[in-house]
Enzyme design. Structure first.
Site, PDB file in Angstrom:
ATOM      1  N   ASP A 196       9.123  -5.183   7.637  1.00  0.00           N
ATOM      2  CA  ASP A 196       8.227  -4.026   7.722  1.00  0.00           C
ATOM      3  C   ASP A 196       7.963  -3.599   9.165  1.00  0.00           C
ATOM      4  OD1 ASP A 196       6.377  -2.011   7.380  1.00  0.00           O
ATOM      5  OD2 ASP A 196       5.317  -3.041   5.776  1.00  0.00           O
ATOM      6  N   ASP A 242       1.339  -4.151  12.774  1.00  0.00           N
ATOM      7  CA  ASP A 242       0.701  -4.521  11.508  1.00  0.00           C
ATOM      8  C   ASP A 242       0.821  -6.029  11.322  1.00  0.00           C
ATOM      9  OD1 ASP A 242      -0.241  -4.905   8.971  1.00  0.00           O
ATOM     10  OD2 ASP A 242       1.098  -3.474   7.999  1.00  0.00           O
ATOM     11  N   ASN A 247       4.333  -9.606   6.211  1.00  0.00           N
ATOM     12  CA  ASN A 247       5.419  -9.125   7.067  1.00  0.00           C
ATOM     13  C   ASN A 247       6.212 -10.268   7.697  1.00  0.00           C
ATOM     14  OD1 ASN A 247       4.614  -6.523   6.497  1.00  0.00           O
ATOM     15  ND2 ASN A 247       3.378  -6.311   8.342  1.00  0.00           N
ATOM     16  N   LYS A 288      13.039  -0.593  -0.598  1.00  0.00           N
ATOM     17  CA  LYS A 288      11.617  -0.240  -0.563  1.00  0.00           C
ATOM     18  C   LYS A 288      11.462   1.233  -0.940  1.00  0.00           C
ATOM     19  CE  LYS A 288       9.177  -0.348   3.337  1.00  0.00           C
ATOM     20  NZ  LYS A 288       8.338  -0.883   4.444  1.00  0.00           N
ATOM     21  N   MET A 296      17.799  -2.305   2.830  1.00  0.00           N
ATOM     22  CA  MET A 296      18.141  -3.308   3.842  1.00  0.00           C
ATOM     23  C   MET A 296      18.700  -4.538   3.160  1.00  0.00           C
ATOM     24  SD  MET A 296      14.174  -4.391   4.557  1.00  0.00           S
ATOM     25  CE  MET A 296      13.604  -2.795   3.947  1.00  0.00           C
ATOM     26  N   SER A 317       0.804  -1.224   0.000  1.00  0.00           N
ATOM     27  CA  SER A 317       0.000   0.000   0.000  1.00  0.00           C
ATOM     28  C   SER A 317       0.837   1.273   0.000  1.00  0.00           C
ATOM     29  CB  SER A 317      -0.932   0.006   1.209  1.00  0.00           C
ATOM     30  OG  SER A 317      -0.190  -0.134   2.403  1.00  0.00           O
TER      31      SER A 317
END
Length: 464
Positions: A308, A289, A294, A159, A246, A141
């Protein structure tokens, strides 16, 4: 990392306010058109159509999911959050399609990606890499993930945040909420206000990649002595507030373990449940989350990869204590204590207990029966969930007696509920009672420690 073939297609992210507002306008128009068509169809068959039936067509639900996938950002994230927080209260069609947003995002076309990378790293950004895969390996998202190799041979996961999502968070959340309300896709009795406020706060934090990088490093230290987990290593030089770099850590989607042995499914779920207990009572910080994406699993090492950390947040001491008191009462099979702790934590309004005492006690007894056994808990057996939902809906119809929990508690509850969903997906059987008992014993509150010390002193005096 998940395969990008499952994440959708190239679609440019609308980055301007006008572009995003236009997207919501097209969605509203499409829903209205679908409503008219459904109404005409029902009239033609001699049926008097109801407003909610005309709105809740598969076509309209599909339009909603597709448009949110296109807009991404807060619009898509809110759909994900609602599906996890209120999925049992929504019509099945809407709940199912919103749930699909947890795995299915479009990704930026190469030209738009190039613009974002130039803005963050400069025109010569490619010189920093021996290889950079333009096609993302994952898309969600807030951003999409690319695999890259540095000149010194390190493989990284990069990311990249979608353009415009940070600036549009508040308006996106408000627009989605308005659409859900006017389309009757959300029941009138479901108070979204606390969830919307929580969504805005969390999304602003998730959009700060420098903050996420710091939280990633924090978790790496917290779990440094636990070889059952892997936390990627942050590349601080390549990380900015809109790009986080990362170490690339391979693995398979954790839900893919549903076809593996019962022992493996039990072990992995046991591990994740234990981590949640440590976050709540030992670390005082939680990655809130619970999206399955994740977590990854490494078959070759048997380790769980944690990804995440944007939704990581401190847990207030009062929230920790409220869960501690609730669980202590549950372990003691103390119904009155559970209800009292639930009211104190804000899960139940006192008025709900007053007006619906029989229902509250009935629901509490079901929970005590399910979790009170000394044996392991079967996450795959969710028959009791529907009973609780049906009974809870009766209370929820009374707006004066029903409410959402406090925001801070809501974050923790999302993680707990999401972990239960993972256990259900894997049909795991886990000794939850033992895990909770150990966590409470090893991480007693200051008040409990003082009580224990006082008891020991009194005992020594009595014996002395």
């Amino acid at each position: 990392m998940p395969d990008s073939k499952k994440t959708g297609r190239h679609r440019a992210v609308p980055s301007s306010r006008l572009g995003r507002l236009s997207g919501f306008g097209r969605l509203a128009g499409g829903i209205a058109t679908g409503m008219m068509a459904e109404g005409a169809r029902r009239l033609a068959t001699g049926e008097l159509p109801k407003l909610q039936d005309m709105m809740l067509t598969p076509g309209n639900a599909m339009r909603l999911a597709d448009r949110l996938s296109h807009l991404r950002g807060a619009a898509m994230k809110l759909g994900q959050m609602i599906s996890m927080d209120a999925g049992d209260l929504l019509p099945p069609e809407l709940s199912s399609l919103l749930a699909s947003l947890r795995d299915n995002a479009n990704f930026m076309p190469p030209r738009q990606l190039q613009q974002v990378l130039k803005a963050e790293w400069g025109d010569d950004w490619r010189s920093q890499f021996a290889e950079f895969q333009v096609r993302p390996i994952a898309a969600a998202s807030i951003g999409q993930v690319h695999k890259a190799v540095t000149h010194d041979g390190r493989t990284l996961a990069i990311k990249v945040q979608y353009p415009g999502v940070r600036e549009s968070i508040d308006s996106d959340v408000d627009n989605v909420a308005t659409l859900l309300r006017i389309s009757s896709m959300v029941p009138d009795h479901l108070d979204l206000a606390p969830m919307l406020a929580a969504a805005k706060a969390q999304l602003h934090e998730e959009a700060d990649y420098l903050r996420e990088g710091a939280q990633m490093q924090r978790y790496a230290k917290l779990l440094a002595d636990d070889d059952r987990f892997i936390v990627p290593e942050l590349d601080e030089e390549l990380t900015s507030d809109r790009i986080i770099a990362m170490s690339y850590v391979p693995g398979v989607a954790i839900e893919s373990l549903e076809s593996e042995s019962q022992d493996l499914r039990n072990e992995v779920t046991h591990r994740v449940v234990t981590l949640v207990a440590r976050e709540l009572f030992e670390f005082g910080v939680m990655q809130t989350d619970p999206n399955f994406a994740n977590f990854l699993y490494q078959p070759e090492t048997g380790k769980v990869v944690l990804l995440d950390f944007g939704a990581t947040r401190e847990i207030d001491a009062d929230v920790q204590d409220s869960y501690r008191q609730l669980l202590k009462a549950g372990l003691a099979d103390d119904m009155d204590g559970v209800i009292e702790a639930s009211v104190a934590a804000g899960f139940i309004k006192p008025l709900a207990v007053e007006r619906y005492d029989d229902s509250v006690r009935f629901m509490t007894q079901i929970i005590l029966d399910e979790f009170g056994s000394d044996g392991p808990f079967d996450f795959g057996d969710r028959g009791f969930v529907k009973v609780l939902t049906d009974e809870g809906m009766r209370i929820a119809q009374d707006r004066d007696a029903w409410h959402m929990p406090p925001v801070e508690t809501l974050f923790v509850q999302r993680k707990i509920s999401g972990t239960a969903m993972l256990g259900a997906r894997l049909k795991a059987v886990v000794p939850v009672r033992n895990i909770v008992t150990k966590a409470l014993n090893e991480n007693a509150s200051t008040k409990d420690k003082l009580v224990r010390i006082s008891s020991r002193v009194s005992a020594l005096r009595s014996n002395g």
